[in-house]
Design a protein around this motif. Structure first.
Motif, PDB file in Angstrom:
ATOM      1  N   HIS A  66       0.831  -1.204   0.000  1.00 33.87           N
ATOM      2  CA  HIS A  66       0.000   0.000   0.000  1.00 33.87           C
ATOM      3  C   HIS A  66       0.869   1.260   0.000  1.00 33.87           C
ATOM      4  O   HIS A  66       0.646   2.183  -0.790  1.00 33.87           O
ATOM      5  N   LEU A  67       1.861   1.290   0.881  1.00 36.92           N
ATOM      6  CA  LEU A  67       2.713   2.473   0.989  1.00 36.92           C
ATOM      7  C   LEU A  67       3.559   2.665  -0.269  1.00 36.92           C
ATOM      8  O   LEU A  67       3.658   3.781  -0.790  1.00 36.92           O
ATOM      9  N   ALA A  68       4.159   1.587  -0.752  1.00 33.06           N
ATOM     10  CA  ALA A  68       4.978   1.687  -1.963  1.00 33.06           C
ATOM     11  C   ALA A  68       4.131   2.067  -3.167  1.00 33.06           C
ATOM     12  O   ALA A  68       4.562   2.846  -4.029  1.00 33.06           O
ATOM     13  N   GLY A  69       2.905   1.528  -3.231  1.00 35.92           N
ATOM     14  CA  GLY A  69       2.010   1.897  -4.323  1.00 35.92           C
ATOM     15  C   GLY A  69       1.673   3.369  -4.280  1.00 35.92           C
ATOM     16  O   GLY A  69       1.687   4.066  -5.305  1.00 35.92           O
ATOM     17  N   LEU A  70       1.360   3.876  -3.086  1.00 37.98           N
ATOM     18  CA  LEU A  70       1.034   5.292  -2.941  1.00 37.98           C
ATOM     19  C   LEU A  70       2.200   6.178  -3.356  1.00 37.98           C
ATOM     20  O   LEU A  70       2.027   7.132  -4.132  1.00 37.98           O
ATOM     21  N   LEU A  71       3.395   5.872  -2.871  1.00 36.32           N
ATOM     22  CA  LEU A  71       4.564   6.696  -3.190  1.00 36.32           C
ATOM     23  C   LEU A  71       4.894   6.645  -4.677  1.00 36.32           C
ATOM     24  O   LEU A  71       5.218   7.676  -5.287  1.00 36.32           O
ATOM     25  N   SER A  72       4.812   5.469  -5.282  1.00 41.08           N
ATOM     26  CA  SER A  72       5.108   5.360  -6.712  1.00 41.08           C
ATOM     27  C   SER A  72       4.043   6.060  -7.544  1.00 41.08           C
ATOM     28  O   SER A  72       4.346   6.648  -8.591  1.00 41.08           O
ATOM     29  N   GLY A  73       2.784   6.033  -7.087  1.00 41.42           N
ATOM     30  CA  GLY A  73       1.719   6.759  -7.790  1.00 41.42           C
ATOM     31  C   GLY A  73       1.914   8.260  -7.708  1.00 41.42           C
ATOM     32  O   GLY A  73       1.695   8.985  -8.687  1.00 41.42           O
ATOM     33  N   LEU A  74       2.326   8.749  -6.529  1.00 44.40           N
ATOM     34  CA  LEU A  74       2.624  10.173  -6.384  1.00 44.40           C
ATOM     35  C   LEU A  74       3.748  10.583  -7.328  1.00 44.40           C
ATOM     36  O   LEU A  74       3.679  11.634  -7.979  1.00 44.40           O
ATOM     37  N   LEU A  75       4.782   9.753  -7.414  1.00 48.36           N
ATOM     38  CA  LEU A  75       5.913  10.049  -8.306  1.00 48.36           C
ATOM     39  C   LEU A  75       5.478  10.059  -9.761  1.00 48.36           C
ATOM     40  O   LEU A  75       5.814  10.983 -10.516  1.00 48.36           O
ATOM     41  N   PHE A  76       4.723   9.049 -10.154  1.00 45.10           N
ATOM     42  CA  PHE A  76       4.270   8.963 -11.543  1.00 45.10           C
ATOM     43  C   PHE A  76       3.366  10.153 -11.879  1.00 45.10           C
ATOM     44  O   PHE A  76       3.467  10.740 -12.957  1.00 45.10           O
ATOM     45  N   GLY A  77       2.485  10.514 -10.951  1.00 48.07           N
ATOM     46  CA  GLY A  77       1.619  11.664 -11.170  1.00 48.07           C
ATOM     47  C   GLY A  77       2.408  12.949 -11.315  1.00 48.07           C
ATOM     48  O   GLY A  77       2.081  13.805 -12.145  1.00 48.07           O
ATOM     49  N   ALA A  78       3.469  13.103 -10.504  1.00 48.28           N
ATOM     50  CA  ALA A  78       4.301  14.309 -10.595  1.00 48.28           C
ATOM     51  C   ALA A  78       4.989  14.389 -11.950  1.00 48.28           C
ATOM     52  O   ALA A  78       5.090  15.472 -12.549  1.00 48.28           O
ATOM     53  N   ILE A  79       5.452  13.238 -12.451  1.00 47.75           N
ATOM     54  CA  ILE A  79       6.106  13.218 -13.761  1.00 47.75           C
ATOM     55  C   ILE A  79       5.122  13.611 -14.851  1.00 47.75           C
ATOM     56  O   ILE A  79       5.418  14.450 -15.719  1.00 47.75           O
ATOM     57  N   VAL A  80       3.930  13.015 -14.831  1.00 54.38           N
ATOM     58  CA  VAL A  80       2.926  13.312 -15.851  1.00 54.38           C
ATOM     59  C   VAL A  80       2.501  14.770 -15.786  1.00 54.38           C
ATOM     60  O   VAL A  80       2.407  15.458 -16.820  1.00 54.38           O
ATOM     61  N   ARG A  81       2.276  15.269 -14.588  1.00 55.22           N
ATOM     62  CA  ARG A  81       1.847  16.668 -14.460  1.00 55.22           C
ATOM     63  C   ARG A  81       2.942  17.612 -14.947  1.00 55.22           C
ATOM     64  O   ARG A  81       2.657  18.609 -15.628  1.00 55.22           O
ATOM     65  N   THR A  82       4.192  17.337 -14.614  1.00 55.15           N
ATOM     66  CA  THR A  82       5.303  18.178 -15.057  1.00 55.15           C
ATOM     67  C   THR A  82       5.427  18.180 -16.572  1.00 55.15           C
ATOM     68  O   THR A  82       5.616  19.233 -17.195  1.00 55.15           O
ATOM     69  N   LEU A  83       5.314  17.000 -17.172  1.00 56.11           N
ATOM     70  CA  LEU A  83       5.420  16.906 -18.625  1.00 56.11           C
ATOM     71  C   LEU A  83       4.285  17.642 -19.323  1.00 56.11           C
ATOM     72  O   LEU A  83       4.496  18.321 -20.339  1.00 56.11           O
ATOM     73  N   ARG A  84       3.086  17.544 -18.779  1.00 58.01           N
ATOM     74  CA  ARG A  84       1.942  18.222 -19.388  1.00 58.01           C
ATOM     75  C   ARG A  84       2.073  19.743 -19.245  1.00 58.01           C
ATOM     76  O   ARG A  84       1.773  20.496 -20.173  1.00 58.01           O
ATOM     77  N   LEU A  85       2.552  20.208 -18.095  1.00 54.67           N
ATOM     78  CA  LEU A  85       2.758  21.647 -17.908  1.00 54.67           C
ATOM     79  C   LEU A  85       3.854  22.146 -18.830  1.00 54.67           C
ATOM     80  O   LEU A  85       3.754  23.234 -19.407  1.00 54.67           O
ATOM     81  N   GLY A  86       4.922  21.342 -18.992  1.00 53.30           N
ATOM     82  CA  GLY A  86       6.004  21.736 -19.890  1.00 53.30           C
ATOM     83  C   GLY A  86       5.555  21.799 -21.326  1.00 53.30           C
ATOM     84  O   GLY A  86       5.947  22.686 -22.100  1.00 53.30           O
ATOM     85  N   ARG A  87       4.664  20.879 -21.712  1.00 49.75           N
ATOM     86  CA  ARG A  87       4.153  20.883 -23.081  1.00 49.75           C
ATOM     87  C   ARG A  87       3.320  22.130 -23.336  1.00 49.75           C
ATOM     88  O   ARG A  87       3.411  22.746 -24.383  1.00 49.75           O
ATOM     89  N   LYS A  88       2.496  22.530 -22.361  1.00 51.22           N
ATOM     90  CA  LYS A  88       1.689  23.726 -22.508  1.00 51.22           C
ATOM     91  C   LYS A  88       2.571  24.973 -22.601  1.00 51.22           C
ATOM     92  O   LYS A  88       2.335  25.890 -23.382  1.00 51.22           O
ATOM     93  N   ALA A  89       3.641  25.001 -21.771  1.00 50.76           N
ATOM     94  CA  ALA A  89       4.522  26.158 -21.760  1.00 50.76           C
ATOM     95  C   ALA A  89       5.246  26.327 -23.084  1.00 50.76           C
ATOM     96  O   ALA A  89       5.550  27.436 -23.519  1.00 50.76           O
ATOM     97  N   SER A  90       5.558  25.183 -23.739  1.00 49.65           N
ATOM     98  CA  SER A  90       6.298  25.255 -24.993  1.00 49.65           C
ATOM     99  C   SER A  90       5.482  25.883 -26.110  1.00 49.65           C
ATOM    100  O   SER A  90       6.020  26.354 -27.099  1.00 49.65           O
ATOM    101  N   TRP A  91       4.163  25.874 -25.932  1.00 50.03           N
ATOM    102  CA  TRP A  91       3.315  26.482 -26.939  1.00 50.03           C
ATOM    103  C   TRP A  91       3.335  28.004 -26.758  1.00 50.03           C
ATOM    104  O   TRP A  91       2.871  28.729 -27.560  1.00 50.03           O
TER     105      TRP A  91
END
Length: 263
Positions: free
Chosen positions: A238-263
């Motif tokens: 449960h704990l490892a799943g939560l932490l890995s999900g937080l990390l994956f979400g941070a990566i996806v959110r960062t990439l999406r924000l970076g893509r918007k900024a590039s426009w």
């Protein structure tokens, strides 16, 4: 609100209802349906259907309406995983218990080192469940969270976050507590963590979770570690799943924000 929700769903538009400060809000799950949703909304305002008509339709088409509602709340991968988990449960408990466990446990035979020649074992324990309650609980959250993620971000993202969190949570549980474990809960906590990050400060997002749900999930995690529950819980998963999900979400959110900024 219920009439409008039913009208939207009968028009093939995926929507969800949330509560904010005592007010019900209707949210569009997929932005691609915005133009269609606006047209249906305008028609609804101009000529709303009589409530009794909607009630008759609901009674006469309960199964078909239920199926359409489920189809609007999830994508193909969400369906596939749910059906696979149910099939494995039948095999595990009623048809071939021993071969099923032997094939899907993290390590062959339930003991020994990782067999890198059988890479499916890194994630296959997520398909095993050891009680009906365990199964129902995990499938509910899988559908609730996985379905929304797939509709909002696409199948590839759901596949990636599912297998990433499954491998991390399964490995953590095996390393700390041994190979005799199973369940989707590590992945569910991964999806939970993913949703928290990508919907942070975005109350309009379909992945924005009610505060009560967040308190429940975190509280359940803490109760597991406190060892006050009368069930065996895969706490490390449960704990490892939560932490890995937080990390994956941070990566996806960062990439999406970076893509918007590039426009």
């Amino acid at each position: 609100m219920d009439l409008l929700r039913i009208t939207m769903q009968r028009s093939g538009i995926p929507v969800t209802v949330s509560e904010k400060s005592g007010v019900l809000e209707l949210w569009l799950i997929q932005p691609d349906y915005e133009a269609h949703a606006m047209q249906v909304l305008n028609d609804f305002k101009t000529n709303p259907p009589p409530p009794e008509t909607m009630q008759v339709r609901r009674q006469t088409g309960t199964l078909s309406s239920l199926w359409r509602m489920l189809a609007q709340q999830a994508g193909l991968f969400t369906f596939i995983v749910a059906l696979t988990v149910l099939s494995v449960y039948v095999m595990q408990w009623f048809i071939a218990p021993e071969p099923t466990l032997r094939a899907l446990l993290f390590t062959p035979g339930g003991a020994g080192p990782i067999d890198w020649g059988q890479p499916w074992r890194l994630f296959s324990p997520m398909l095993l469940h050891f009680s009906a309650m365990h199964l129902i609980f995990n499938l509910f959250w899988w559908w609730y969270l996985g379905g929304r993620i797939e509709l909002q971000f696409g199948t590839y993202i759901l596949v990636a976050v599912t297998f990433f969190t499954a491998v991390v949570s399964n490995y953590a549980q095996w390393a700390f507590s041994g190979p005799l474990f199973g369940g989707l809960s590590g992945v569910v906590y991964g999806l939970f963590g993913f949703a928290i990050v990508v919907a942070w400060r975005k109350p309009w997002s379909p992945l924005a979770l009610p505060p009560a749900l967040i308190v429940f999930m975190v509280g359940w995690l803490l109760l597991g570690f406190a060892d006050v529950l009368f069930v065996n819980m895969a706490n490390e998963a449960h704990l490892a799943g939560l932490l890995s999900g937080l990390l994956f979400g941070a990566i996806v959110r960062t990439l999406r924000l970076g893509r918007k900024a590039s426009w």
